[in-house]
Design an enzyme around this catalytic site. Structure first.
Site, PDB file in Angstrom:
ATOM      1  N   GLY A  16       0.822  -1.209   0.000  1.00 24.14           N
ATOM      2  CA  GLY A  16       0.000   0.000   0.000  1.00 24.14           C
ATOM      3  C   GLY A  16       0.857   1.259   0.000  1.00 24.14           C
ATOM      4  O   GLY A  16       0.612   2.194  -0.776  1.00 24.14           O
ATOM      5  N   VAL A  75      -5.019  -4.554   1.795  1.00 23.78           N
ATOM      6  CA  VAL A  75      -4.936  -5.188   3.113  1.00 23.78           C
ATOM      7  C   VAL A  75      -4.880  -6.699   2.883  1.00 23.78           C
ATOM      8  O   VAL A  75      -5.232  -7.166   1.798  1.00 23.78           O
ATOM      9  CB  VAL A  75      -6.149  -4.795   3.993  1.00 23.78           C
ATOM     10  CG1 VAL A  75      -6.124  -3.313   4.315  1.00 23.78           C
ATOM     11  CG2 VAL A  75      -7.473  -5.162   3.345  1.00 23.78           C
ATOM     12  N   ALA A  77      -5.517 -10.477   2.245  1.00 25.02           N
ATOM     13  CA  ALA A  77      -6.727 -11.125   1.713  1.00 25.02           C
ATOM     14  C   ALA A  77      -7.487 -11.816   2.836  1.00 25.02           C
ATOM     15  O   ALA A  77      -6.904 -12.249   3.824  1.00 25.02           O
ATOM     16  CB  ALA A  77      -6.320 -12.136   0.652  1.00 25.02           C
ATOM     17  N   SER A 129       0.928  -7.355  -9.263  1.00 26.59           N
ATOM     18  CA  SER A 129       2.131  -8.189  -9.099  1.00 26.59           C
ATOM     19  C   SER A 129       3.388  -7.359  -9.236  1.00 26.59           C
ATOM     20  O   SER A 129       3.414  -6.354  -9.940  1.00 26.59           O
ATOM     21  CB  SER A 129       2.149  -9.308 -10.139  1.00 26.59           C
ATOM     22  OG  SER A 129       3.335 -10.055  -9.982  1.00 26.59           O
ATOM     23  N   LYS A 183      -4.815 -13.068 -11.623  1.00 26.20           N
ATOM     24  CA  LYS A 183      -3.676 -12.962 -10.691  1.00 26.20           C
ATOM     25  C   LYS A 183      -3.437 -14.301  -9.984  1.00 26.20           C
ATOM     26  O   LYS A 183      -2.293 -14.700  -9.747  1.00 26.20           O
ATOM     27  CB  LYS A 183      -3.934 -11.847  -9.650  1.00 26.20           C
ATOM     28  CG  LYS A 183      -2.834 -11.727  -8.593  1.00 26.20           C
ATOM     29  CD  LYS A 183      -1.497 -11.378  -9.213  1.00 26.20           C
ATOM     30  CE  LYS A 183      -0.300 -11.227  -8.328  1.00 26.20           C
ATOM     31  NZ  LYS A 183      -0.179 -11.654  -7.011  1.00 26.20           N
ATOM     32  N   HIS A 186      -1.615 -16.367 -12.379  1.00 25.64           N
ATOM     33  CA  HIS A 186      -0.241 -15.826 -12.420  1.00 25.64           C
ATOM     34  C   HIS A 186       0.575 -16.452 -11.288  1.00 25.64           C
ATOM     35  O   HIS A 186       1.703 -16.916 -11.482  1.00 25.64           O
ATOM     36  CB  HIS A 186      -0.281 -14.297 -12.272  1.00 25.64           C
ATOM     37  CG  HIS A 186       1.040 -13.667 -11.940  1.00 25.64           C
ATOM     38  ND1 HIS A 186       1.598 -13.725 -10.674  1.00 25.64           N
ATOM     39  CD2 HIS A 186       1.926 -12.983 -12.700  1.00 25.64           C
ATOM     40  CE1 HIS A 186       2.772 -13.107 -10.674  1.00 25.64           C
ATOM     41  NE2 HIS A 186       2.989 -12.640 -11.900  1.00 25.64           N
ATOM     42  N   ASN A 187      -0.002 -16.477 -10.098  1.00 21.20           N
ATOM     43  CA  ASN A 187       0.735 -17.021  -8.958  1.00 21.20           C
ATOM     44  C   ASN A 187       0.940 -18.531  -9.077  1.00 21.20           C
ATOM     45  O   ASN A 187       1.974 -19.053  -8.657  1.00 21.20           O
ATOM     46  CB  ASN A 187       0.011 -16.682  -7.648  1.00 21.20           C
ATOM     47  CG  ASN A 187       0.307 -15.266  -7.216  1.00 21.20           C
ATOM     48  OD1 ASN A 187       0.489 -14.382  -8.048  1.00 21.20           O
ATOM     49  ND2 ASN A 187       0.358 -15.025  -5.921  1.00 21.20           N
ATOM     50  N   GLU A 190       3.763 -18.872 -11.243  1.00 23.10           N
ATOM     51  CA  GLU A 190       4.928 -18.477 -10.419  1.00 23.10           C
ATOM     52  C   GLU A 190       5.412 -19.672  -9.572  1.00 23.10           C
ATOM     53  O   GLU A 190       6.612 -19.975  -9.533  1.00 23.10           O
ATOM     54  CB  GLU A 190       4.499 -17.301  -9.534  1.00 23.10           C
ATOM     55  CG  GLU A 190       5.474 -16.838  -8.476  1.00 23.10           C
ATOM     56  CD  GLU A 190       4.839 -15.745  -7.593  1.00 23.10           C
ATOM     57  OE1 GLU A 190       4.342 -14.738  -8.134  1.00 23.10           O
ATOM     58  OE2 GLU A 190       4.839 -15.910  -6.353  1.00 23.10           O
ATOM     59  N   TYR A 191       4.484 -20.369  -8.923  1.00 17.29           N
ATOM     60  CA  TYR A 191       4.849 -21.553  -8.134  1.00 17.29           C
ATOM     61  C   TYR A 191       5.523 -22.596  -9.035  1.00 17.29           C
ATOM     62  O   TYR A 191       6.512 -23.207  -8.661  1.00 17.29           O
ATOM     63  CB  TYR A 191       3.601 -22.194  -7.531  1.00 17.29           C
ATOM     64  CG  TYR A 191       3.142 -21.685  -6.188  1.00 17.29           C
ATOM     65  CD1 TYR A 191       2.947 -20.331  -5.944  1.00 17.29           C
ATOM     66  CD2 TYR A 191       2.865 -22.572  -5.146  1.00 17.29           C
ATOM     67  CE1 TYR A 191       2.492 -19.880  -4.714  1.00 17.29           C
ATOM     68  CE2 TYR A 191       2.415 -22.132  -3.905  1.00 17.29           C
ATOM     69  CZ  TYR A 191       2.220 -20.782  -3.703  1.00 17.29           C
ATOM     70  OH  TYR A 191       1.765 -20.341  -2.486  1.00 17.29           O
ATOM     71  N   LYS A 261       1.327 -18.583   0.946  1.00 15.61           N
ATOM     72  CA  LYS A 261       0.133 -17.857   1.382  1.00 15.61           C
ATOM     73  C   LYS A 261      -1.124 -18.487   0.805  1.00 15.61           C
ATOM     74  O   LYS A 261      -2.214 -18.144   1.214  1.00 15.61           O
ATOM     75  CB  LYS A 261       0.236 -16.394   0.956  1.00 15.61           C
ATOM     76  CG  LYS A 261       1.280 -15.637   1.755  1.00 15.61           C
ATOM     77  CD  LYS A 261       1.042 -14.138   1.640  1.00 15.61           C
ATOM     78  CE  LYS A 261       2.271 -13.360   2.024  1.00 15.61           C
ATOM     79  NZ  LYS A 261       2.912 -12.723   0.870  1.00 15.61           N
ATOM     80  N   ARG A 446     -14.402 -48.975 -15.139  1.00 10.97           N
ATOM     81  CA  ARG A 446     -15.557 -48.315 -14.517  1.00 10.97           C
ATOM     82  C   ARG A 446     -16.846 -49.033 -14.890  1.00 10.97           C
ATOM     83  O   ARG A 446     -17.755 -49.200 -14.079  1.00 10.97           O
ATOM     84  CB  ARG A 446     -15.645 -46.840 -14.955  1.00 10.97           C
ATOM     85  CG  ARG A 446     -14.552 -45.962 -14.384  1.00 10.97           C
ATOM     86  CD  ARG A 446     -14.678 -44.513 -14.862  1.00 10.97           C
ATOM     87  NE  ARG A 446     -15.838 -43.842 -14.317  1.00 10.97           N
ATOM     88  CZ  ARG A 446     -16.864 -43.408 -15.034  1.00 10.97           C
ATOM     89  NH1 ARG A 446     -16.875 -43.582 -16.353  1.00 10.97           N
ATOM     90  NH2 ARG A 446     -17.876 -42.813 -14.460  1.00 10.97           N
ATOM     91  N   HIS A 452     -20.871 -48.150 -15.247  1.00  7.95           N
ATOM     92  CA  HIS A 452     -20.905 -46.712 -15.540  1.00  7.95           C
ATOM     93  C   HIS A 452     -21.030 -46.423 -17.034  1.00  7.95           C
ATOM     94  O   HIS A 452     -21.076 -45.273 -17.432  1.00  7.95           O
ATOM     95  CB  HIS A 452     -19.642 -46.041 -14.978  1.00  7.95           C
ATOM     96  CG  HIS A 452     -19.576 -46.084 -13.488  1.00  7.95           C
ATOM     97  ND1 HIS A 452     -20.518 -45.489 -12.684  1.00  7.95           N
ATOM     98  CD2 HIS A 452     -18.701 -46.693 -12.638  1.00  7.95           C
ATOM     99  CE1 HIS A 452     -20.220 -45.700 -11.414  1.00  7.95           C
ATOM    100  NE2 HIS A 452     -19.119 -46.430 -11.361  1.00  7.95           N
TER     101      HIS A 452
HETATM  102  C1  6PG Z   1       3.442 -11.098  -6.891  1.00  3.45           C
HETATM  103  C2  6PG Z   1       3.593 -12.209  -5.899  1.00  3.45           C
HETATM  104  C3  6PG Z   1       2.969 -11.820  -4.590  1.00  3.45           C
HETATM  105  C4  6PG Z   1       3.448 -12.639  -3.409  1.00  3.45           C
HETATM  106  C5  6PG Z   1       2.988 -14.054  -3.449  1.00  3.45           C
HETATM  107  C6  6PG Z   1       3.834 -14.971  -2.603  1.00  3.45           C
HETATM  108  O1  6PG Z   1       2.871 -11.368  -7.936  1.00  3.45           O
HETATM  109  O2  6PG Z   1       3.904  -9.994  -6.613  1.00  3.45           O
HETATM  110  O3  6PG Z   1       2.961 -13.361  -6.379  1.00  3.45           O
HETATM  111  O4  6PG Z   1       1.601 -11.821  -4.775  1.00  3.45           O
HETATM  112  O5  6PG Z   1       4.814 -12.545  -3.271  1.00  3.45           O
HETATM  113  O6  6PG Z   1       1.679 -14.050  -2.962  1.00  3.45           O
HETATM  114  O7  6PG Z   1       3.114 -16.121  -2.497  1.00  3.45           O
HETATM  115  P1  6PG Z   1       3.454 -17.297  -1.509  1.00  3.45           P
HETATM  116  O8  6PG Z   1       3.652 -16.697  -0.145  1.00  3.45           O
HETATM  117  O9  6PG Z   1       2.248 -18.172  -1.577  1.00  3.45           O
HETATM  118  O10 6PG Z   1       4.699 -17.921  -2.041  1.00  3.45           O
END
Ligand code: 6PG
Length: 471
Positions: A16, A75, A77, A129, A183, A186-187, A190-191, A261, A446, A452
């Site tokens: 923020g 804030v 989620a 992001s 988003k 996107h995450n 990212e993972y 998270k 099945r 089935h």
């Molecule tokens: C982003 C990141 C951001 C955050 C993740 C971390 O796009 O800027 O993805 O949103 O760093 O939520 O996620 P984890 O804690 O689940 O790894």
């Protein structure tokens, strides 16, 4: 108060505060609200100009804004978002706009939209992001919801977004909760990519015996080519960093338990509901879970010992294969994410423009990478493309590296190094290009145990066989 503020920001935590300062840098007058007086004071000190102010008083915060108001919520989620909305909504006026810029669950966004619409308040969700530095200097943003509401703040968001070739990394992605949905995916991607990077690191370190400085060099080199991306760039930097406390490489003193998270898990859960295969991302979530069993892993290690068989071959050649394997698996991970967005767009009527999603992911966000330009071109040429693997140019790229992905997965098996992400990326590719999967057997079973029914390749309709009896 001489002049009213253009926009309000609720939540003066890392994201923020930085987003607020970014807005102020671009000439907007911004006021912040936080329950923590220390955060309010810190912002006033850092902002230090007439266009920035902050308060702990919600009433004063709202009174200082011009009408109709636009208020961004940053804030955590979950319950905190509802608590802020509950506090502000009764004091807002019809036509005011609330923008949730946190990593909210998309179903919560739908619910909040319905609830606020009943009060004549505008609301939309926006995925943001880029972390701390992105928020301050240019994030990638994924707004979704009522288009007219977005258009009201569009100039501000375009001004503060990251830019690629002069184009802002923000664009209206679609209706409803699509901003938070995009988003979330996107995450998930990212993972997936982070898991692939962890596996390549393991293969190069335990398999090929590279030191941290050598790893840094390799990743720096890779970042100059096809793999050019934010995650490769920061990985190289991680290997260079020394721990001031011990003088060792910091990466070596970090506990191997990955926290989360939850947005990656949401992506996998949602993919199961949508019935979209998301093999690499599922594996990435599972491996973070596996990492948490550290005490048990130590016990199992004592029981089974370490069975890593290091590389017995040409190291330079292996590095090249590892680079290609990573490129290939990364591309396959994006393909899974985009295929999920395609399905979600139809299921939820989001009206997503995947070329535009690829475009806004090119800069500012965590998964920004040179390869996204290729994806943008693919979706621009064929807006309804169901899967990136069906695009000619992308297919050509995959064909150029899938052989090395296969070789690296085989080496990992020989080394005894777990590569769930790489293996699942390959399995995704192999399954997707298999015209006839062995699931005919699943159907037979099945029907055998549960009647089935099954469909036939030579006749339409549902059939049931008397599996153990006469024909
Ligand atoms: C982003 C990141 C951001 C955050 C993740 C971390 O796009 O800027 O993805 O949103 O760093 O939520 O996620 P984890 O804690 O689940 O790894």
């Amino acid at each position: 108060m001489s002049q009213l503020f253009d926009i309000g920001m609720v939540g003066l935590g890392v994201m923020g505060r930085n987003l607020l300062l970014n807005l102020a840098d671009h000439g907007f007058r911004v006021i912040g609200l936080d329950t923590d007086p220390a955060k309010v004071e810190a912002l006033k000190k850092e902002g230090n100009r007439a266009s920035v102010d902050a308060t702990t008083d919600a009433q004063a915060f709202l009174a200082a804004q011009r009408l109709p108001r636009a208020v961004i919520l940053l804030v955590p989620a979950g319950k905190a978002v509802d608590a802020v909305i509950d506090e502000l909504a009764p004091r807002l006026q019809p036509g005011d706009l609330l923008i949730d810029a946190g990593n909210s669950q998309f179903k919560d966004t739908d619910r909040r939209h319905r609830e606020l619409a009943g009060k004549q308040l505008n609301f939309f969700g926006i995925g943001v992001s880029g972390g701390e530095s992105g928020a301050r200097h240019g994030p990638s943003m994924m707004p979704g919801g009522p288009k007219a509401a977005y258009d009201r703040v569009r100039p501000m968001l375009e001004a503060i977004a990251a830019k690629v070739n002069g184009e802002p990394c923000v664009a209206y992605v679609g209706s409803g909760s699509s901003g938070h949905y995009v988003k979330m995916v996107h995450n998930g991607i990212e993972y997936g990519i982070m898991q692939l990077l962890a596996e390549i690191y393991d293969l190069l370190r335990r398999g090929a015996g590279l030191t941290n400085p050598e790893l840094a060099e390799v990743f720096e080199r890779w970042n100059q080519g096809e793999l050019n991306s934010f995650l490769i760039e920061i990985t190289a930097k991680v290997f260079r960093k020394l721990d001031p406390k011990t003088g060792k490489h910091l990466v070596d003193v970090i506990l191997d338990v990955a926290r989360q998270k939850g947005t990656g898990k949401w992506t996998s859960q949602e993919a199961m509901d949508l019935q979209v295969p998301l093999l690499t991302i599922d594996a990435a979530v599972a491996m973070r879970d596996m990492s948490a069993y550290d005490a048990e892993r130590v016990r199992a290690n004592q029981r089974f010992g370490v069975s890593v068989m290091p590389l017995d071959g040409d190291r330079a050649r292996f590095l090249e294969q590892a680079r290609n394997a990573l490129s290939c698996a990364t591309l396959l991970t994006y393909a899974q994410g985009f295929a999920m967005l395609r399905k979600a767009s139809t299921t939820y009527d989001f009206g997503l423009d995947l070329a535009s999603v690829a475009a806004i992911w090119r800069g500012g966000c965590i998964i920004r990478a040179a390869v996204l330009e290729k994806f943008r071109a693919a979706f621009t040429a064929q807006p309804d493309l169901p899967n990136l693997l069906l695009d000619e140019a992308v297919a050509k790229t995959v064909l150029g590296c899938e052989g090395d992905l296969r070789v690296v997965v085989k080496s990992a098996i020989d080394f005894g190094i777990p590569v769930a992400g790489l293996m699942n990326a390959l399995a995704y590719f192999d399954a997707y290009r298999t015209a006839r999967l062995p699931t005919n057997l699943t159907q037979a079973q099945r029907d055998f145990f549960g009647a089935h029914t099954f469909e036939r390749i030579d006749e339409a309709g549902k059939f049931h066989a008397n599996w153990e009896g006469p024909d």
